[in-house]
Design a protein around this motif. Structure first.
Motif, PDB file in Angstrom:
ATOM      1  N   SER A  36       0.826  -1.204   0.000  1.00 34.28           N
ATOM      2  CA  SER A  36       0.000   0.000   0.000  1.00 34.28           C
ATOM      3  C   SER A  36       0.863   1.258   0.000  1.00 34.28           C
ATOM      4  CB  SER A  36      -0.918   0.019   1.225  1.00 34.28           C
ATOM      5  OG  SER A  36      -0.178   0.238   2.412  1.00 34.28           O
ATOM      6  N   GLU A  37       0.296   2.331  -0.542  1.00 31.25           N
ATOM      7  CA  GLU A  37       1.029   3.593  -0.609  1.00 31.25           C
ATOM      8  C   GLU A  37       1.405   4.076   0.784  1.00 31.25           C
ATOM      9  OE1 GLU A  37       0.432   8.184  -2.264  1.00 31.25           O
ATOM     10  OE2 GLU A  37      -0.960   6.589  -2.872  1.00 31.25           O
ATOM     11  N   PHE A  38       0.488   3.922   1.728  1.00 29.91           N
ATOM     12  CA  PHE A  38       0.755   4.346   3.109  1.00 29.91           C
ATOM     13  C   PHE A  38       1.980   3.625   3.667  1.00 29.91           C
ATOM     14  CE2 PHE A  38       0.597   3.994   7.660  1.00 29.91           C
ATOM     15  CZ  PHE A  38       0.122   5.221   8.108  1.00 29.91           C
ATOM     16  N   THR A  39       1.995   2.308   3.518  1.00 25.36           N
ATOM     17  CA  THR A  39       3.093   1.524   4.085  1.00 25.36           C
ATOM     18  C   THR A  39       4.412   1.830   3.388  1.00 25.36           C
ATOM     19  OG1 THR A  39       1.531  -0.237   4.648  1.00 25.36           O
ATOM     20  CG2 THR A  39       3.865  -0.806   4.654  1.00 25.36           C
ATOM     21  N   LYS A  40       4.376   1.957   2.078  1.00 24.74           N
ATOM     22  CA  LYS A  40       5.598   2.257   1.339  1.00 24.74           C
ATOM     23  C   LYS A  40       6.190   3.606   1.781  1.00 24.74           C
ATOM     24  CE  LYS A  40       6.150  -1.322  -1.349  1.00 24.74           C
ATOM     25  NZ  LYS A  40       7.324  -2.222  -1.134  1.00 24.74           N
ATOM     26  N   GLU A  41       5.332   4.587   1.973  1.00 27.96           N
ATOM     27  CA  GLU A  41       5.808   5.900   2.417  1.00 27.96           C
ATOM     28  C   GLU A  41       6.374   5.823   3.827  1.00 27.96           C
ATOM     29  OE1 GLU A  41       6.103   8.866   0.813  1.00 27.96           O
ATOM     30  OE2 GLU A  41       5.659   7.640  -0.970  1.00 27.96           O
ATOM     31  N   THR A  42       5.716   5.058   4.682  1.00 29.78           N
ATOM     32  CA  THR A  42       6.191   4.902   6.063  1.00 29.78           C
ATOM     33  C   THR A  42       7.546   4.191   6.093  1.00 29.78           C
ATOM     34  OG1 THR A  42       3.899   4.767   6.849  1.00 29.78           O
ATOM     35  CG2 THR A  42       5.625   3.993   8.352  1.00 29.78           C
ATOM     36  N   LEU A  43       7.695   3.178   5.276  1.00 26.81           N
ATOM     37  CA  LEU A  43       8.932   2.396   5.273  1.00 26.81           C
ATOM     38  C   LEU A  43      10.133   3.187   4.762  1.00 26.81           C
ATOM     39  CD1 LEU A  43       7.633  -1.080   4.018  1.00 26.81           C
ATOM     40  CD2 LEU A  43       8.501  -0.541   6.296  1.00 26.81           C
TER      41      LEU A  43
END
Length: 250
Positions: free
Chosen positions: A239-246
């Motif tokens: 997900s975009e959220f997780t990728k940005e967080t990582l």
């Protein structure tokens, strides 16, 4: 830099399984596969009556999944395979015919908490705080939820999941049933682990096998359940959220 490893050593009918990774004992897929295979191997060895699961180093028991590998996932199937690593180890531990004692010398995070909960008995030091951090990075503790809820209760699992950035003390873990006892030092922990393992190794192995079956009865469906949970995490990590967080962990 020290190389990652998983090794099995047999002493006085006790099988000591030790894993290590230089990044706070984080577990990449290859180490998880080796750990799964080593648990299966120890389970069928007649020379082993009881198993002790431990990690190298003196600061962290297990930091969970390898973030380097997590960040590199680029499709759902790879994600499923990645998260299946802890699922397969947990299933190997519960199906192993030998009792498993976890020696927890330091912090356990995420999947590391799952490994501890999958043991039949856990002894720890006062430094062995725990955290279930998955929700804070955009995924969730789907794979470890069944075993942590079984060991600590669903209410505690919910509390730790929602407070995803909080470390909980070793005493908290003891109060909630994850740890049987907590010691002031690694030396005291090792003495207690050795004494318990030697005592159990002197018991009737058939009785030990049967009582383990009782401990884990009605969990046979976990073979499929934990892989289904791994698939959920494998999709969320894209997900975009997780990728940005990582990206913050690069």
């Amino acid at each position: 830099m020290l190389e990652p490893y998983v090794k099995l050593e047999i002493k006085n009918q006790i099988g000591y399984i030790e894993f290590f990774h230089p990044e706070h004992n984080a577990m990449p897929s290859d180490n998880l596969k080796k750990l799964e295979n080593t648990i299966v191997e120890a389970g069928i060895k007649d020379a082993i009556k009881v198993i002790v699961l431990k990690s190298g180093g003196d600061r962290t028991f297990c930091a969970g999944a390898s973030f380097k590998e997590l960040i590199a996932i680029d499709d759902a199937e790879k994600g499923k395979q990645f998260f299946s690593g802890f699922a397969n180890v947990i299933n190997a531990m519960r199906k192993c015919p030998k009792l498993i004692i976890a020696r927890v010398q330091g912090k356990a995070v995420g999947g590391g908490v799952g490994l501890v909960a999958a043991a039949d008995y856990c002894l720890a030091t006062k430094y062995a705080s725990i955290k279930i951090s998955e929700l804070s990075i955009g995924i969730g503790p789907f794979v470890i939820e069944p075993v942590v809820s079984k060991k600590m209760g669903q209410t505690t699992m919910t509390q730790m999941t929602i407070n995803a950035e909080q470390f909980y003390t070793a005493e908290f873990a003891k109060d909630k049933g994850l740890y049987a006892d907590v010691f002031d030092s690694v030396d005291a922990l090792d003495e207690a682990v050795k004494a318990l393992a030697q005592k159990l190794a002197s018991y009737n192995p058939e009785a030990l096998k049967e009582i383990k079956n009782v401990f884990w009865q009605d969990t046979g469906y976990w073979d499929n359940l934990l892989i289904e949970r791994a698939e959920i995490s494998g999709k969320l990590v894209l997900s975009e959220f997780t990728k940005e967080t990582l990206k913050r962990f690069r």
